[in-house]
Design a protein around this motif. Structure first.
Motif, PDB file in Angstrom:
ATOM      1  N   LEU A 199       0.927  -1.109   0.018  1.00 41.28           N
ATOM      2  CA  LEU A 199      -0.005   0.107   0.046  1.00 41.28           C
ATOM      3  C   LEU A 199       0.701   1.100   0.139  1.00 41.28           C
ATOM      4  CD1 LEU A 199      -2.808  -1.136   2.478  1.00 41.28           C
ATOM      5  CD2 LEU A 199      -3.006  -0.743   0.187  1.00 41.28           C
ATOM      6  N   LEU A 200       1.958   0.999   0.635  1.00 45.05           N
ATOM      7  CA  LEU A 200       3.067   2.240   0.596  1.00 45.05           C
ATOM      8  C   LEU A 200       3.706   2.721  -0.709  1.00 45.05           C
ATOM      9  CD1 LEU A 200       4.841   1.904   4.059  1.00 45.05           C
ATOM     10  CD2 LEU A 200       3.172   3.663   3.453  1.00 45.05           C
ATOM     11  N   LEU A 201       3.712   1.653  -1.235  1.00 44.82           N
ATOM     12  CA  LEU A 201       4.294   1.620  -2.818  1.00 44.82           C
ATOM     13  C   LEU A 201       3.140   2.242  -3.668  1.00 44.82           C
ATOM     14  CD1 LEU A 201       6.188  -1.764  -3.200  1.00 44.82           C
ATOM     15  CD2 LEU A 201       7.153   0.510  -3.112  1.00 44.82           C
ATOM     16  N   HIS A 202       1.903   2.234  -3.432  1.00 44.07           N
ATOM     17  CA  HIS A 202       0.844   2.861  -4.173  1.00 44.07           C
ATOM     18  C   HIS A 202      -0.032   3.586  -3.428  1.00 44.07           C
ATOM     19  CE1 HIS A 202       1.790  -0.105  -7.399  1.00 44.07           C
ATOM     20  NE2 HIS A 202       1.980  -0.908  -6.562  1.00 44.07           N
ATOM     21  N   ALA A 203       0.725   4.517  -2.258  1.00 39.52           N
ATOM     22  CA  ALA A 203       0.126   5.358  -1.471  1.00 39.52           C
ATOM     23  C   ALA A 203      -0.920   6.428  -2.098  1.00 39.52           C
ATOM     24  CB  ALA A 203       1.290   6.167  -0.356  1.00 39.52           C
ATOM     25  N   ASN A 204      -1.785   6.736  -1.641  1.00 42.80           N
ATOM     26  CA  ASN A 204      -2.892   7.679  -2.161  1.00 42.80           C
ATOM     27  C   ASN A 204      -3.525   7.248  -3.440  1.00 42.80           C
ATOM     28  OD1 ASN A 204      -2.702   9.808   0.080  1.00 42.80           O
ATOM     29  ND2 ASN A 204      -0.383   9.933  -0.712  1.00 42.80           N
ATOM     30  N   ASP A 222       0.184  11.784   3.837  1.00 40.50           N
ATOM     31  CA  ASP A 222       0.870  12.986   3.404  1.00 40.50           C
ATOM     32  C   ASP A 222       2.060  12.487   2.627  1.00 40.50           C
ATOM     33  OD1 ASP A 222       2.551  15.358   2.836  1.00 40.50           O
ATOM     34  OD2 ASP A 222       2.218  16.055   4.908  1.00 40.50           O
ATOM     35  N   PRO A 223       2.076  12.823   1.417  1.00 42.84           N
ATOM     36  CA  PRO A 223       3.387  11.971   0.813  1.00 42.84           C
ATOM     37  C   PRO A 223       4.778  12.419   1.488  1.00 42.84           C
ATOM     38  CG  PRO A 223       2.172  13.047  -0.840  1.00 42.84           C
ATOM     39  CD  PRO A 223       1.560  13.557   0.689  1.00 42.84           C
ATOM     40  N   GLN A 224       5.238  13.551   2.139  1.00 48.25           N
ATOM     41  CA  GLN A 224       6.152  13.802   2.886  1.00 48.25           C
ATOM     42  C   GLN A 224       6.526  12.788   4.074  1.00 48.25           C
ATOM     43  OE1 GLN A 224       8.905  15.935   1.749  1.00 48.25           O
ATOM     44  NE2 GLN A 224       7.449  15.694  -0.087  1.00 48.25           N
ATOM     45  N   ARG A 225       5.489  12.036   4.529  1.00 52.78           N
ATOM     46  CA  ARG A 225       5.731  11.089   5.636  1.00 52.78           C
ATOM     47  C   ARG A 225       6.306   9.688   4.905  1.00 52.78           C
ATOM     48  NH1 ARG A 225       3.484  12.890  10.049  1.00 52.78           N
ATOM     49  NH2 ARG A 225       2.148  14.752  10.177  1.00 52.78           N
ATOM     50  N   LEU A 264       9.968   7.257   0.475  1.00 54.48           N
ATOM     51  CA  LEU A 264      10.092   6.976  -0.900  1.00 54.48           C
ATOM     52  C   LEU A 264       9.857   8.319  -1.942  1.00 54.48           C
ATOM     53  CD1 LEU A 264      10.292   5.397  -3.957  1.00 54.48           C
ATOM     54  CD2 LEU A 264       8.041   4.544  -3.219  1.00 54.48           C
ATOM     55  N   ASN A 265       9.040   9.117  -1.375  1.00 54.43           N
ATOM     56  CA  ASN A 265       8.533  10.187  -1.905  1.00 54.43           C
ATOM     57  C   ASN A 265       9.603  11.261  -1.923  1.00 54.43           C
ATOM     58  OD1 ASN A 265       6.031   9.253  -3.088  1.00 54.43           O
ATOM     59  ND2 ASN A 265       5.034   9.626  -1.161  1.00 54.43           N
ATOM     60  N   ARG A 266      10.012  11.482  -0.831  1.00 58.58           N
ATOM     61  CA  ARG A 266      11.311  12.392  -0.613  1.00 58.58           C
ATOM     62  C   ARG A 266      12.400  11.931  -1.503  1.00 58.58           C
ATOM     63  NH1 ARG A 266      10.190  11.147   4.695  1.00 58.58           N
ATOM     64  NH2 ARG A 266      12.602  10.695   5.216  1.00 58.58           N
ATOM     65  N   PHE A 267      12.817  10.860  -1.493  1.00 59.61           N
ATOM     66  CA  PHE A 267      13.769  10.263  -2.267  1.00 59.61           C
ATOM     67  C   PHE A 267      13.515  10.577  -3.973  1.00 59.61           C
ATOM     68  CE2 PHE A 267      15.260   7.089  -5.539  1.00 59.61           C
ATOM     69  CZ  PHE A 267      16.473   7.479  -5.762  1.00 59.61           C
ATOM     70  N   GLN A 268      12.356  10.583  -4.393  1.00 63.53           N
ATOM     71  CA  GLN A 268      11.983  10.892  -5.684  1.00 63.53           C
ATOM     72  C   GLN A 268      12.070  12.169  -5.943  1.00 63.53           C
ATOM     73  OE1 GLN A 268       8.248   8.588  -5.765  1.00 63.53           O
ATOM     74  NE2 GLN A 268       9.140   7.066  -6.941  1.00 63.53           N
ATOM     75  N   ALA A 272      19.518  12.605  -1.236  1.00 62.42           N
ATOM     76  CA  ALA A 272      18.603  11.581  -1.932  1.00 62.42           C
ATOM     77  C   ALA A 272      18.886  10.111  -1.671  1.00 62.42           C
ATOM     78  CB  ALA A 272      18.400  11.654  -3.223  1.00 62.42           C
ATOM     79  N   LEU A 273      20.329   9.806  -1.753  1.00 64.11           N
ATOM     80  CA  LEU A 273      20.871   8.335  -1.609  1.00 64.11           C
ATOM     81  C   LEU A 273      20.894   8.024  -0.147  1.00 64.11           C
ATOM     82  CD1 LEU A 273      23.614   8.671  -4.382  1.00 64.11           C
ATOM     83  CD2 LEU A 273      21.541   7.163  -4.272  1.00 64.11           C
ATOM     84  N   SER A 274      21.325   9.243   0.768  1.00 63.50           N
ATOM     85  CA  SER A 274      21.134   9.000   2.215  1.00 63.50           C
ATOM     86  C   SER A 274      20.000   8.415   3.051  1.00 63.50           C
ATOM     87  CB  SER A 274      21.792  10.394   2.882  1.00 63.50           C
ATOM     88  OG  SER A 274      20.627  11.078   2.823  1.00 63.50           O
ATOM     89  N   LEU A 275      18.742   8.523   2.132  1.00 69.32           N
ATOM     90  CA  LEU A 275      17.735   7.938   2.652  1.00 69.32           C
ATOM     91  C   LEU A 275      17.661   6.452   2.693  1.00 69.32           C
ATOM     92  CD1 LEU A 275      15.163  10.444   0.934  1.00 69.32           C
ATOM     93  CD2 LEU A 275      15.703  10.439   3.393  1.00 69.32           C
ATOM     94  N   TRP A 276      18.284   5.902   1.760  1.00 67.86           N
ATOM     95  CA  TRP A 276      18.477   4.347   1.764  1.00 67.86           C
ATOM     96  C   TRP A 276      19.129   3.879   2.732  1.00 67.86           C
ATOM     97  CZ3 TRP A 276      16.317   1.483  -2.442  1.00 67.86           C
ATOM     98  CH2 TRP A 276      15.744   1.939  -3.578  1.00 67.86           C
ATOM     99  N   ARG A 277      18.595   2.669   3.564  1.00 67.85           N
ATOM    100  CA  ARG A 277      19.042   2.048   4.681  1.00 67.85           C
ATOM    101  C   ARG A 277      19.483   0.649   4.227  1.00 67.85           C
ATOM    102  NH1 ARG A 277      15.172   0.974   7.612  1.00 67.85           N
ATOM    103  NH2 ARG A 277      13.530   1.962   6.107  1.00 67.85           N
TER     104      ARG A 277
END
Length: 554
Positions: free
Chosen positions: A32-37, A97-100, A103-107, A132-137
Motif C-alpha cells: 500500500l505504501l508503494l501505491h500510497a494515495n 501525506d507524501p512527505q511522510r 520514497l516520495n522524498r527520495f524521488q 537523496a541517496l542517504s535516505l536508503w538504509r
C-alpha cells in the motif's frame, strides 16, 4: 507518523518505532505504501501477498491484515486524519501525506538533482543527490524480499537508486572528485556488469586517478561479460571511451572551471510499473486504479536444440524386489543421468517412468550442442550397461539424439518450468523405438552437426554410435572463421613483439565454453605456423575437476 520503505519496513510515531509483527500485515502495508494515495484493488493485494497461488481464505486473511493495521494506526498518537486506511472500491486506499514516506522524498530529491545536473549546477546536484541517496538504509523492503516477495515495483526502485548514484558520480567527476567516485562506484559496478554508463564513469575516474590499466581492465571485463552472456559488444559510447583512454585523449583530463568535462551520458526511461511521484505536500487526491494486467511471466522463444532420450526396457533392480531397494536404484539411475547431462552442459528436463529426456541448448546455446548430447548419451549408456555397486547392469538401456528447432515456453512464476514442443521430440521418440538394447541412435541432422568425433555402425542415416573420439582430440570445425579480426591482430602484434624483443609474453583468452576460444588459438597457430613452434596443453572441453590433458607438440 513516518513510513520508511527504503530499507527494512519501518513505521515511526514521533521517532518511536511501532512494531508490526504479522508478516501479512507488513507485506500489505508495504504494498500500500508503494501505491500510497492510490486505490489498490483487492485482487492486486492478494496477488502481491501470494502471487499466483492464494489460499482459499485469502480474502479473509487480507481483511484481517487490514483490520490489524487499522488498529495499530489508531492506537498511536497520530491524528487519524493524517493517515487513513480506507475501504474504497474495488479495494483499499492508504491516504497519507507524501512527505511522510521516505520514497516520495527520495524521488523529489533525485528529480531535483537530475535537473541541477542538466543545468550544470554540479555542486548543488552532488549535494542534492547525496541527500537523496542517504535516505536508503538497504534494499527497499529488504525484510519482505528476504521472505520471498518479488514485486516489479521494487525492481523499479532499485533502478531509480542506481540512476541517482550514476548522476551523483557524474556531478562529482565534473567537480574533480574522481577518488570519491572510485570509492562509491567500484563495488556497485563490479556487481552490475551490464550497466555500461556506471562502468564508463568508473573508467573515467580510474583514468584521472592515474590508473589507466585498471580503467582498461574494467572495459575488458565488461566486454567479456557481454560477449559470454549475450554475444554482444559494448555500446559505441563505451568503445569510444576505451579508445580515448588508449590514446590519452586530452578531453579526459581533469575538468577546467566553467567547462563541462566529457562523461557517460544518462539514459533515462519511464517504467510503467514504477511508483509515481506524489505531490510535494498535503494529502493527494484519490486516483483511479490502473487497469490490471496479468503478470508477464511467460516467455516463448524458438531455439535450436538437441534432445537426448534415454530409456530402459526393463529396469534391473537386483535383490528381492523390496520397494526401498527399487526406489534406491531408480534414484541412482536418475542421478547418473543428471550428472552426465550437466557435465556436458545440458539440462535434465523430464523423467517419465523408465524414460528420461535431456535438452542441450537451454538456457544457453552452444555451437556444439549436438556433439554434447551424443557424448552425454554415450557416457550414460556405458555407465548404465556396466553398472556399479549401487546399480545392477542395465542391459536393456537404449538412447537417441535428435536435433532441430523447438518452441520453448518458459513459465517464470513461482516454480520456473519450460515446455518443449516441436518435431524434434517426435523424431527422438521414433529413433528410440527403433533402437535395439545397448544402441545410441542419432538423426541425420545430429550426425551432420557433429562431424568427426564419432564412429558409426553404418555409412549414413540413423546409425548407431559405436565409438567416441577423446574430448581433447576434437576435429577442426568446418564453418568459416569470421568476426575475430581484432583479436587476431592483437595476437599477431604480441608475436611480433616477442620476436623482436626476445622476451616472453602471456596472453590470456577468457570466455564461456563454446564461444570460440580454442578456435581462435588454433587459427592463430595455423596462420603463424611458419614463424613459431606451438605447444598445446589443455583440459577437456567438457567435464569438471579435470587434470590438464597433454597435447602433442606441433
Amino acid at each position: 507518523m513516518q513510513f520508511n520503505i527504503l530499507g527494512p519496513l519501518e513505521v515511526l510515531d514521533r521517532g518511536t518505532p511501532i512494531a508490526i509483527k504479522s508478516g501479512n500485515q507488513r507485506a500489505t502495508l508495504g504494498f500500500l505504501l508503494l501505491h500510497a494515495n492510490s486505490v489498490v484493488a483487492t485482487r492486486s493485494l492478494i496477488t502481491a501477498l501470494w502471487r499466483q497461488r492464494p489460499p482459499a481464505t485469502a480474502r479473509k486473511i487480507l481483511q484481517n491484515a487490514i483490520g490489524g493495521l487499522r488498529a495499530t494506526l489508531s492506537t498511536t498518537g497520530t491524528d487519524t486524519t493524517e493517515v487513513e486506511l480506507l475501504t474504497h472500491a474495488p479495494g483499499y486506499l492508504l491516504r497519507v501525506d507524501p512527505q511522510r514516506i521516505d520514497l516520495n522524498r527520495f524521488q523529489a530529491l533525485a528529480e531535483a538533482g537530475r535537473a541541477e545536473l542538466a543545468d550544470g549546477a554540479w555542486e548543488r546536484a552532488a549535494a542534492t543527490l547525496g541527500e537523496a541517496l542517504s535516505l536508503w538504509r538497504g534494499p527497499a523492503l529488504v525484510d519482505l524480499t528476504e521472505s520471498g516477495v518479488d514485486w516489479p515495483e521494487l525492481t523499479a526502485l532499485h533502478e531509480a537508486r542506481l540512476t541517482a548514484l550514476e548522476n551523483k558520480a557524474e556531478a562529482e567527476l565534473a567537480l574533480g572528485r574522481h577518488n570519491q567516485v572510485i570509492i562509491e562506484l567500484e563495488n556497485e559496478a563490479d556487481a552490475r556488469p551490464l550497466r555500461e554508463r556506471m562502468r564508463g564513469l568508473l573508467m573515467i575516474a580510474l583514468y584521472r586517478a592515474g590508473r589507466q590499466s585498471d580503467a582498461l581492465a574494467v572495459y575488458r571485463r565488461t566486454r567479456i561479460e557481454l560477449a559470454t552472456q549475450f554475444g554482444l559488444e559494448p555500446g559505441k559510447e563505451l568503445q569510444l571511451l576505451e579508445q580515448a583512454i588508449l590514446s590519452h585523449d586530452p578531453e579526459l583530463a581533469l575538468p577546467v572551471p566553467g567547462i563541462r568535462p566529457p562523461v557517460m551520458s544518462a539514459v533515462t526511461a519511464t517504467r510503467p510499473d514504477a511508483p509515481a511521484s506524489a505531490p510535494a505536500s498535503g494529502l493527494a487526491p484519490v486516483s483511479t486504479p490502473p487497469t490490471e494486467r496479468a503478470p508477464e511471466h511467460v516467455r516463448v522463444e524458438r531455439k535450436w536444440v538437441s534432445a537426448l532420450l534415454v530409456q530402459i526396457g526393463t529396469i534391473a533392480y537386483g535383490g528381492t524386489g523390496d520397494p526401498e531397494d527399487i526406489d534406491k536404484v531408480r534414484r541412482r539411475i536418475t542421478a547418473v543421468i543428471r550428472e552426465q547431462v550437466e557435465r556436458f552442459g545440458g539440462v535434465l528436463h523430464t523423467t517419465v517412468g523408465p524414460m528420461w529426456l535431456a535438452v542441450f541448448g537451454v538456457p544457453r546455446t552452444h555451437e556444439d550442442d549436438a556433439e554434447r548430447a551424443v557424448r552425454a548419451g554415450f557416457a550414460i549408456r556405458g555407465l548404465l550397461v556396466g553398472g556399479d555397486s549401487d546399480i545392477p547392469p542395465q542391459k536393456t538401456v537404449r538412447a537417441a539424439v535428435a536435433t532441430g528447432e523447438t518452441l520453448m515456453t518458459t513459465d517464470c512464476a513461482d516454480n520456473p518450468s519450460t515446455e518443449v514442443t516441436g518435431e524434434v521430440l517426435t523424431t527422438g521418440m521414433r529413433l528410440l523405438n527403433a533402437a535395439k538394447p545397448g544402441e545410441l541412435r542419432v538423426c541425420p541432422t545430429t550426425r551432420q552437426a557433429s562431424p568427426g568425433p564419432f564412429t558409426y555402425a553404418g555409412p549414413g542415416g540413423t546409425s548407431d554410435v559405436i565409438a567416441v573420439r577423446p574430448e581433447h582430440a576434437g576435429s577442426m570445425p568446418t564453418v568459416a572463421f569470421v568476426g575475430r579480426e581484432r583479436e587476431q591482430a592483437r595476437l599477431r602484434s604480441v608475436l611480433e613483439e616477442v620476436t623482436v624483443r626476445r622476451k616472453a609474453q602471456l596472453f590470456t583468452i577468457l570466455g564461456e565454453p563454446g564461444i570460440g576460444k580454442s578456435r581462435l588459438a588454433a587459427e592463430f597457430a595455423l596462420a603463424s605456423s611458419g614463424d613459431a613452434l606451438h605447444l598445446f596443453g589443455r583440459v577437456p572441453r567438457f567435464g569438471y575437476n579435470s587434470t590438464l590433458a597433454r597435447w602433442p607438440v606441433r
